[in-house]
Design a protein around this motif. Structure first.
Motif, PDB file in Angstrom:
ATOM      1  N   LEU A   1       0.831  -1.202   0.000  1.00 25.35           N
ATOM      2  CA  LEU A   1       0.000   0.000   0.000  1.00 25.35           C
ATOM      3  C   LEU A   1       0.865   1.251   0.000  1.00 25.35           C
ATOM      4  O   LEU A   1       1.944   1.266   0.613  1.00 25.35           O
ATOM      5  N   PRO A   2       0.416   2.325  -0.654  1.00 25.10           N
ATOM      6  CA  PRO A   2       1.123   3.609  -0.543  1.00 25.10           C
ATOM      7  C   PRO A   2       1.112   4.081   0.908  1.00 25.10           C
ATOM      8  O   PRO A   2       0.163   3.810   1.654  1.00 25.10           O
ATOM      9  N   ARG A   3       2.162   4.799   1.277  1.00 28.92           N
ATOM     10  CA  ARG A   3       2.287   5.190   2.689  1.00 28.92           C
ATOM     11  C   ARG A   3       1.133   6.088   3.130  1.00 28.92           C
ATOM     12  O   ARG A   3       0.677   6.004   4.282  1.00 28.92           O
ATOM     13  N   GLU A   4       0.647   6.971   2.253  1.00 27.72           N
ATOM     14  CA  GLU A   4      -0.456   7.846   2.649  1.00 27.72           C
ATOM     15  C   GLU A   4      -1.720   7.032   2.941  1.00 27.72           C
ATOM     16  O   GLU A   4      -2.414   7.275   3.940  1.00 27.72           O
ATOM     17  N   GLN A   5      -2.033   6.077   2.065  1.00 26.00           N
ATOM     18  CA  GLN A   5      -3.220   5.245   2.275  1.00 26.00           C
ATOM     19  C   GLN A   5      -3.058   4.365   3.502  1.00 26.00           C
ATOM     20  O   GLN A   5      -3.979   4.230   4.311  1.00 26.00           O
ATOM     21  N   SER A   6      -1.884   3.752   3.652  1.00 25.71           N
ATOM     22  CA  SER A   6      -1.625   2.851   4.779  1.00 25.71           C
ATOM     23  C   SER A   6      -1.746   3.568   6.112  1.00 25.71           C
ATOM     24  O   SER A   6      -2.422   3.092   7.029  1.00 25.71           O
ATOM     25  N   THR A   7      -1.100   4.715   6.234  1.00 23.56           N
ATOM     26  CA  THR A   7      -1.101   5.419   7.522  1.00 23.56           C
ATOM     27  C   THR A   7      -2.461   6.029   7.826  1.00 23.56           C
ATOM     28  O   THR A   7      -2.902   6.037   8.976  1.00 23.56           O
ATOM     29  N   THR A   8      -3.148   6.553   6.784  1.00 18.31           N
ATOM     30  CA  THR A   8      -4.477   7.131   7.027  1.00 18.31           C
ATOM     31  C   THR A   8      -5.438   6.065   7.537  1.00 18.31           C
ATOM     32  O   THR A   8      -6.196   6.288   8.496  1.00 18.31           O
ATOM     33  N   ALA A   9      -5.410   4.872   6.913  1.00 20.93           N
ATOM     34  CA  ALA A   9      -6.293   3.792   7.345  1.00 20.93           C
ATOM     35  C   ALA A   9      -5.943   3.327   8.749  1.00 20.93           C
ATOM     36  O   ALA A   9      -6.828   3.036   9.567  1.00 20.93           O
ATOM     37  N   SER A  10      -4.640   3.259   9.056  1.00 21.35           N
ATOM     38  CA  SER A  10      -4.218   2.785  10.375  1.00 21.35           C
ATOM     39  C   SER A  10      -4.611   3.769  11.470  1.00 21.35           C
ATOM     40  O   SER A  10      -5.067   3.375  12.547  1.00 21.35           O
ATOM     41  N   VAL A  11      -4.448   5.061  11.201  1.00 22.47           N
ATOM     42  CA  VAL A  11      -4.843   6.071  12.192  1.00 22.47           C
ATOM     43  C   VAL A  11      -6.345   5.989  12.441  1.00 22.47           C
ATOM     44  O   VAL A  11      -6.819   6.053  13.595  1.00 22.47           O
ATOM     45  N   ARG A  12      -7.114   5.840  11.379  1.00 21.21           N
ATOM     46  CA  ARG A  12      -8.576   5.765  11.517  1.00 21.21           C
ATOM     47  C   ARG A  12      -8.974   4.548  12.341  1.00 21.21           C
ATOM     48  O   ARG A  12      -9.861   4.631  13.206  1.00 21.21           O
ATOM     49  N   LEU A  13      -8.308   3.397  12.116  1.00 21.74           N
ATOM     50  CA  LEU A  13      -8.652   2.189  12.873  1.00 21.74           C
ATOM     51  C   LEU A  13      -8.337   2.374  14.357  1.00 21.74           C
ATOM     52  O   LEU A  13      -9.136   1.992  15.227  1.00 21.74           O
ATOM     53  N   LEU A  14      -7.189   2.983  14.651  1.00 19.98           N
ATOM     54  CA  LEU A  14      -6.849   3.208  16.064  1.00 19.98           C
ATOM     55  C   LEU A  14      -7.840   4.163  16.718  1.00 19.98           C
ATOM     56  O   LEU A  14      -8.230   3.971  17.881  1.00 19.98           O
ATOM     57  N   ARG A  15      -8.233   5.216  16.018  1.00 20.41           N
ATOM     58  CA  ARG A  15      -9.211   6.155  16.583  1.00 20.41           C
ATOM     59  C   ARG A  15     -10.511   5.431  16.935  1.00 20.41           C
ATOM     60  O   ARG A  15     -11.149   5.746  17.954  1.00 20.41           O
ATOM     61  N   ASP A  16     -10.890   4.468  16.099  1.00 21.50           N
ATOM     62  CA  ASP A  16     -12.124   3.731  16.361  1.00 21.50           C
ATOM     63  C   ASP A  16     -11.997   2.820  17.583  1.00 21.50           C
ATOM     64  O   ASP A  16     -12.999   2.523  18.247  1.00 21.50           O
ATOM     65  N   LEU A  17     -10.779   2.370  17.869  1.00 26.55           N
ATOM     66  CA  LEU A  17     -10.581   1.468  19.002  1.00 26.55           C
ATOM     67  C   LEU A  17     -10.334   2.204  20.307  1.00 26.55           C
ATOM     68  O   LEU A  17     -10.627   1.674  21.387  1.00 26.55           O
ATOM     69  N   LEU A  18      -9.795   3.412  20.236  1.00 25.59           N
ATOM     70  CA  LEU A  18      -9.427   4.163  21.439  1.00 25.59           C
ATOM     71  C   LEU A  18     -10.564   5.073  21.876  1.00 25.59           C
ATOM     72  O   LEU A  18     -11.269   5.644  21.038  1.00 25.59           O
ATOM     73  N   PRO A  19     -10.747   5.247  23.179  1.00 25.02           N
ATOM     74  CA  PRO A  19     -11.779   6.191  23.659  1.00 25.02           C
ATOM     75  C   PRO A  19     -11.387   7.622  23.296  1.00 25.02           C
ATOM     76  O   PRO A  19     -10.243   8.037  23.508  1.00 25.02           O
ATOM     77  N   GLN A  20     -12.305   8.375  22.747  1.00 22.64           N
ATOM     78  CA  GLN A  20     -12.050   9.766  22.377  1.00 22.64           C
ATOM     79  C   GLN A  20     -12.366  10.737  23.503  1.00 22.64           C
ATOM     80  O   GLN A  20     -12.073  11.924  23.406  1.00 22.64           O
ATOM     81  N   SER A  21     -12.970  10.224  24.571  1.00 28.82           N
ATOM     82  CA  SER A  21     -13.234  11.019  25.771  1.00 28.82           C
ATOM     83  C   SER A  21     -13.402  10.034  26.921  1.00 28.82           C
ATOM     84  O   SER A  21     -13.336   8.819  26.724  1.00 28.82           O
TER      85      SER A  21
END
Length: 797
Positions: free
Chosen positions: A770-790
């Motif tokens: 995967l291109p680095r932009e696509q890979s990192t954007t998807a990975s950040v989004r997945l972590l945000r979904d798993l981590l509490p935002q508040s």
């Protein structure tokens, strides 16, 4: 006091059973087997019978109450076996292991301190606070190195404000009802005494560690009980019930076997002190030998109080504040001590200190004035307290020609440190010069840079709080970061722009010469280039600065494997690695980054294996790391930067056992340095370790973590496609973006939250598909979904 006959009052403790007039306690048969009774009072402490005078004043404890204060308060009592802390804020009380190097060794002591300071920093949540650490490891003159070690460890953990350090007896004397006048008796793992008359300086008796004093303590009771049991077994002494009780405590081992096992320990003090309950319990059951040992112990404590009284010149009515594990654990022992101190030493009252950490807090709270500030003790006792500034030196602006305020006397409001005028120049605007005028730029063939490391002139860096994060994490417990190494060969501004688009909370900035994002050699020599770099990252939260390729050459390998990084001799490679590592630390300090992550290499991977009739082991690799990394540890401590070590198959740390070895070794090599782990679960899973377990159990030792996914190839033929590699003889593996492999990231994130991890989880791109932009954007989004935002609300139904 216990009920006893007139004969017992005259002649000391009773050696016969309770119906003959000995100390009476109500306890079940189970309690007779497993130790003396401790009956909780309404406030959680043991109940003891004491005089009406003592009942009137109560224990030396004040509940945490910071109302009206302008600073948050926290307190620590560090005994020989247990450390208790009152955390700032709500006043939560937590218990830890020993932080006394004499009891457990320097490595474990430092590791426990890091956990404790990490909890304090988390509770302060960025606020300044005032803390008091009372520890038996500090003498009354507080002039040794221990206060500075405590200061450096607290700074490295992110604790800010001011720290008071003293011997463990001092707060008991400061707190009401003694309020600076009386005698303090500490009887825990060790023993010691202090006294003051309210006018002259504090004096001390005993407290010289277990080879020079500690009479009457748990250590002495345990040692004397063990010796009495051994003598009973071999016929040199009288029969005693202590022997059977020690065998029960030792899991069936005889007193002789127990004695030999304890003699083989490097730090036996705490283990020997743990035998004291066997002596006290045998005494309560009427054992004559145990009674004689207890009588002698109480006699030594009375003698110590008398000596302290006389040295301080106390006359008239005076009181004793008495505490420690022996007195809390055996109320009849305290009652007997109370009686003899009043009748033999002339004490007006004995005030029990049931909860020592809260006594330290009470002493600290008593120093607060009407204006809300915490100020030093006004009495002569103040000379026994060291006041230390917890703001890192590189973040402070000392006046010209001023000494180090951290080394000065206890003075929270120094008159000669006025507030600078509003138009004064800010020294933080001028970055540190790694090669100042008195340290000219070294030539390429210069000697070992560790001989005269540049930058040790304590430069004034920009405060970390001046940095603006890409995206404020608010009350999110875990930040999401991005490792910029994947943009190697590109431009730094391109990498930073993508990080901003991803909305990450922080970045890891690489300084590798192979990356090209940062020219570390130019940065070290060009003041204008340093200013340019600061301007380039001004809108970015650089939480970590890293170097993997260059610093790897410190330990090697030094053959052709690493020639693409730097061709040359082993000495040339080590010199290059050391200079790169140290300049990376200096760069991090200049940017205000709290962490530096370095790869150090490994001198001999063959030590993974055992070799016939050879004594070599992985510990030899750890020892060499200590030797080679010492100047880096010292420089990081000097700049208040925490070093992160990443377990990896090609590093001196590659699994949990080697990581624990290195953390302990680092603490012993340079106690003032902060060394923590950056765990990449995928790297550990690639060599067969459980990725969820990899992040568990580290406490404050886990400083950061990496996030990527993993695929493993299990078939016999070579795998098709790009990105496959091997870690040793294991199956082929390749790293992927999160969600594209087999890593259990929901379980890993849950484990981090369970462990109360408060650091940054950095996305690392190594996906060949995967291109680095696509890979990192998807990975950040997945972590945000798993981590509490508040802050989670929990179950509400």
């Amino acid at each position: 006091m216990t009920e006893r006959s007139e004969r017992t009052r005259k002649h000391g403790p009773v050696v016969t059973p309770s119906d003959e007039g000995g100390p009476v306690t109500e306890r079940s048969e189970r309690t007779r087997k497993h130790g003396p009774v401790v009956t909780p009072s309404d406030e959680g402490g043991p109940v003891t019978e004491r005089s009406e005078r003592t009942r009137k004043h109560g224990p030396v404890v004040t509940p945490p109450d910071e109302g009206g204060l302008t600073t948050a308060l926290w307190a620590v009592d560090a005994g020989g076996s247990t450390t208790t802390a009152v955390l700032p804020g709500a006043g939560e009380v937590r218990t830890y292991g020993s932080v006394n190097p004499a009891s457990v060794g320097a490595g474990p002591a430092a590791r426990t301190l890091r956990d404790l300071f990490g909890d304090v920093a988390a509770a302060l949540d960025g606020r300044d606070g005032t803390g008091w650490i009372a520890t038996a490891a500090v003498d009354l003159d507080v002039g040794a190195d221990e206060p500075l070690r405590l200061r450096d460890l607290a700074r490295a953990a992110g604790v800010r404000g001011r720290l008071l350090v003293s011997n463990d007896c001092v707060p008991w004397l400061v707190a009401p009802p003694l309020s600076g006048r009386g005698v303090v008796l500490v009887c825990g793992t060790g023993s010691g005494f202090a006294a003051a008359d309210g006018a002259d300086a504090l004096c001390r008796v005993g407290g010289c560690e277990y080879l020079g004093s500690d009479e009457g303590s748990a250590f002495t009771l345990g040692l004397d009980g063990l010796r009495a049991a051994v003598r009973a077994v071999d016929g040199r002494g009288s029969a005693t019930a202590i022997a059977a009780r020690l065998t029960g405590l030792a899991g069936g081992r005889s007193p002789v076997e127990l004695a030999r096992a304890l003699a083989a320990e490097a730090f036996p003090k705490a283990a020997v002190a743990a035998l004291a309950p066997a002596v006290c319990d045998a005494w309560l059951d009427g054992d004559a030998v145990a009674a004689s040992l207890v009588s002698a112990a109480v006699g030594e404590l009375v003698l110590g109080v008398r000596a302290a009284r006389d040295r301080a010149g106390l006359t008239g009515a005076w009181s004793v504040a008495a505490g420690g594990g022996v007195l809390r654990g055996c109320p009849p022992f305290l009652a007997e001590l109370d009686r003899r101190l009043c009748t033999e030493a002339g004490a007006a009252e004995v005030v029990p200190v049931d909860r020592p950490a809260e006594a330290v807090y009470a002493a600290l709270r008593s120093l607060a004035r009407d204006d809300g500030e915490v100020r030093p003790p006004a009495s002569a006792v103040g000379h026994a307290v060291r006041s230390l500034d917890l703001d890192p030196r590189e973040h402070r602006t000392p006046p010209a020609n001023a000494g180090d305020p951290a080394d000065g006397p206890l003075n929270l409001h120094p008159a000669n440190n006025p507030t600078p005028p509003a138009n004064a120049a800010n020294p933080a605007d001028e970055p540190p010069d790694p090669h100042p005028p008195n340290h000219p730029t070294p030539p390429a063939n210069a000697a070992n840079p560790a001989d005269k490391p540049p930058g040790l002139h304590r430069p004034n860096h920009r405060a970390r709080s001046a940095r603006r994060p890409l995206r404020s994490p608010g009350d999110r417990p875990v930040g999401v970061g991005l490792c910029l190494a994947a943009w190697g060969g590109s431009r730094l501004d391109t990498a930073l722009e993508h990080a901003a688009r991803c909305g990450v909370d922080a970045v890891d900035l690489p300084t590798d010469s192979t990356s090209g994002l940062v020219d570390l050699v130019r940065w070290a020599r060009d003041r204008e280039h340093r200013a340019e770099l600061r301007a380039a990252v001004a809108g970015t939260a650089v939480e970590c600065v890293s170097n993997s390729r260059d610093s790897q050459l410190l330990l090697g390998p030094h053959g052709p494997h690493t020639d693409p990084v730097l061709a040359g001799s082993a000495a040339d490679k080590r010199e290059h690695a050391l200079r790169s590592a140290m300049d990376t630390v200096r760069l991090a300090a200049d940017l205000g980054a709290p962490h530096v992550r370095l790869m150090y290499g490994v001198p001999d991977v063959a030590r993974w294996l055992s070799w016939w009739h050879s004594a070599v082991s992985w510990a030899d690799n750890i020892a060499l790391w200590c030797e080679e990394a010492r100047p880096i540890l010292r420089l990081a401590a000097e700049h208040g930067v925490t070093l992160l070590v990443e377990p990896h198959p090609k590093q001196v740390v590659y699994d949990r056992a080697s990581a624990r070895q290195l953390l302990d070794a680092a603490a012993e090599t340079e106690p003032s340095a902060s060394v923590r782990l950056c765990v990449d679960p995928a790297n550990l899973a690639a060599t067969g370790h459980d990725p969820v377990d990899a992040v568990r159990g580290w406490g404050a030792g886990l400083g950061a973590a990496h996030a990527k996914d993993l695929q493993r190839w299990g078939r016999p033929e070579p795998p098709p496609g790009a990105g496959w590699s091997r870690y040793g003889p294991g199956p082929p593996i390749r790293f992927r973006a999160l969600g594209a492999g087999e890593m259990p990231w929901p379980a890993i994130v849950s484990a981090l939250l369970d462990e109360d991890f408060r650091g940054v989880l950095y996305v690392e791109h190594e996906d060949a598909l995967l291109p680095r932009e696509q890979s990192t954007t998807a990975s950040v989004r997945l972590l945000r979904d798993l981590l509490p935002q508040s802050g989670p609300q929990g179950r509400t139904w």
